[in-house]
Design a protein around this motif. Sequence first.
Motif, PDB file in Angstrom:
ATOM      1  N   SER A   1       0.841  -1.188   0.000  1.00 21.93           N
ATOM      2  CA  SER A   1       0.000   0.000   0.000  1.00 21.93           C
ATOM      3  C   SER A   1       0.882   1.247   0.000  1.00 21.93           C
ATOM      4  N   ALA A   2       0.254   2.406  -0.234  1.00 23.90           N
ATOM      5  CA  ALA A   2       0.988   3.668  -0.211  1.00 23.90           C
ATOM      6  C   ALA A   2       1.615   3.912   1.156  1.00 23.90           C
ATOM      7  N   ASP A   3       0.881   3.623   2.223  1.00 28.43           N
ATOM      8  CA  ASP A   3       1.420   3.793   3.577  1.00 28.43           C
ATOM      9  C   ASP A   3       2.680   2.966   3.780  1.00 28.43           C
ATOM     10  N   GLU A   4       2.650   1.723   3.323  1.00 30.60           N
ATOM     11  CA  GLU A   4       3.812   0.841   3.495  1.00 30.60           C
ATOM     12  C   GLU A   4       5.002   1.318   2.681  1.00 30.60           C
ATOM     13  N   PHE A   5       4.746   1.786   1.456  1.00 30.23           N
ATOM     14  CA  PHE A   5       5.847   2.308   0.649  1.00 30.23           C
ATOM     15  C   PHE A   5       6.471   3.538   1.307  1.00 30.23           C
TER      16      PHE A   5
END
Length: 585
Positions: A196-200
């Motif tokens: 996800s964007a958060d993880e990236f």
Amino acid sequence: MHVTLTKFARALTAYVAIVMLPLALRAQDVHGIIRDSATRAPIAGAVVELLDANGGMVRRTISNERGQYRVLAPPTGQQLRVRRMGFRPRSVNLPRITASTERDITMVSVPTLLQTVSVADQPQCPKRSDRAQALALWEQARAGLLSTVVAREANPGFMRRLAYHRVVNENRPMVLSQIVHIDSATADRPFAAPRSADEFIQYGFVSEQGATRVFDGPDADVLLDDAFVHGYCFRIAKPDAARPTLIGLAFEAAQTQTGRVDITGTLWVDSVTRTLSDLTFRYQGLQRAEEALGAGGSLSFRTMPNGLPVIDQWSLLLAAPRNARDPKAVAPTPLARRQNDSRELLELYEIGGELASARWGDSTQWQASLGTVRGRLLLHGEPIPHTPLRLVGTDYRTTSDGDGRFEITELLPGRYVFSLPDSALNAVGFELTRGQSFTVQRGATTIADMTVPTDSSLIAAKCDGGRAPGMLIVAGRVMTSAGRPAPNASVTLLRDEGHSSARLNGKSTKALVWKGESGASAAFYSVFDGEAGSNGKFWICGIAPYSHYVIDAKGDGERGMNLFVTSSLLKRRYTTAVTLDPPLH
């Protein structure tokens, strides 16, 4: 009797009404045409969302090439929200939804994609004069990304996809070698990011998995996520003279962190068609030599004939140590000692995919512009009919016709090598090939004949041109006890003189014939001979006929042995596989 029938009829009517109620609810829908308020032209690719009384999204769909939309609507639906790049968002209140509610909608075109908006400032980003314009363009781009996501949800197509691994030179267009795999399936997307964007934003786009690094890139969902706009700073990119109708939205991480690899890139928007064009990015936070070679990636967007936008191409370009075992997961590079000579340390790997063709339930079909090869299969100048052949390291294959002619279509641009099926060589991971290569250009047909390889030509290619009538050759492969190829395993070939025609004084004596290592390259075939990798594999020239041989292989604490016999001069090539056994405890 009359009363009884009347009661029965009423009960039956009530029963039918109860049974049919769920069907009626399922059949309710809102439909119509979305048009440009000024030109009255239909608008394709507009996202239509059905909202409830609290503004929550209940259903969503996308308009087709005729501007038509249809969304299933439960009674909770209260409002339609319509979004499309290049137009102002539109919200429309709905009356009580009946079995079928028709509602045409007009949208107002924005005069410019750079129309400034009021935004809450991002404290991590530097103050820029173009910030309001950049965020306005970002809002328009998000509408385009949303169309891409909703299109695949509402109307997934049957897709034929081509996934590739390549070795390229520093000039990029020159493909030194490539592997291509084909798959076909009803799919909602050709490419998906694993995080996800958060993880990236938290962990970066390169992760450590043991002794390897895994590279990833964003997809439409990641870019669309609210976390992405909070984690990156935006600006208007410098114009590209080669693409005069495109406006670039450049972005970079709002905060950098030692040890985390981010991306910096540009999302290009077509200001004429008001659609997404492509995304290009580079990795930031790698070693200097890797960044200098342009490690990064790209996505390409395309609008299909039915108005649906899709990602039709994607790629990652990686600078990795030569002979890396996996093109996507590469070993850490010891660059600190020799930063100024990256060419000796690194080579460029490109992994990616393309959409070859697609079709949808509405009979829409689309075909990519790819390449074709045509030719004849020949032996000593004569055509060979009804014989299968393939392209090394790929799923491309065909069979020659009665005149020895063949054709292979849907070829990705790049370099290919012909081979023929050979069960013995294929069993140990080799191809039967003369190393004949040809290069395919996009949208073009290449004419190339294949000369059938003979044992003599194979020996000549592998054994420094050796053509001695009595020369024999063996192809082998070493596998670990876990069933994986064993690169860099030590390999020793011994000749058992006691079982050969050259018995020495009646005694069994093993003579050393060859000693070396199995190959280390797992991902790509050699540019010279066209083999699909050499991981765990080896060739040995100059073995003798009518002899017993023992292969002794060792690697990572494991050891294995195998015996093979050269039966006659008529058979000139042999294969052998060695499986290593784990050590006894």
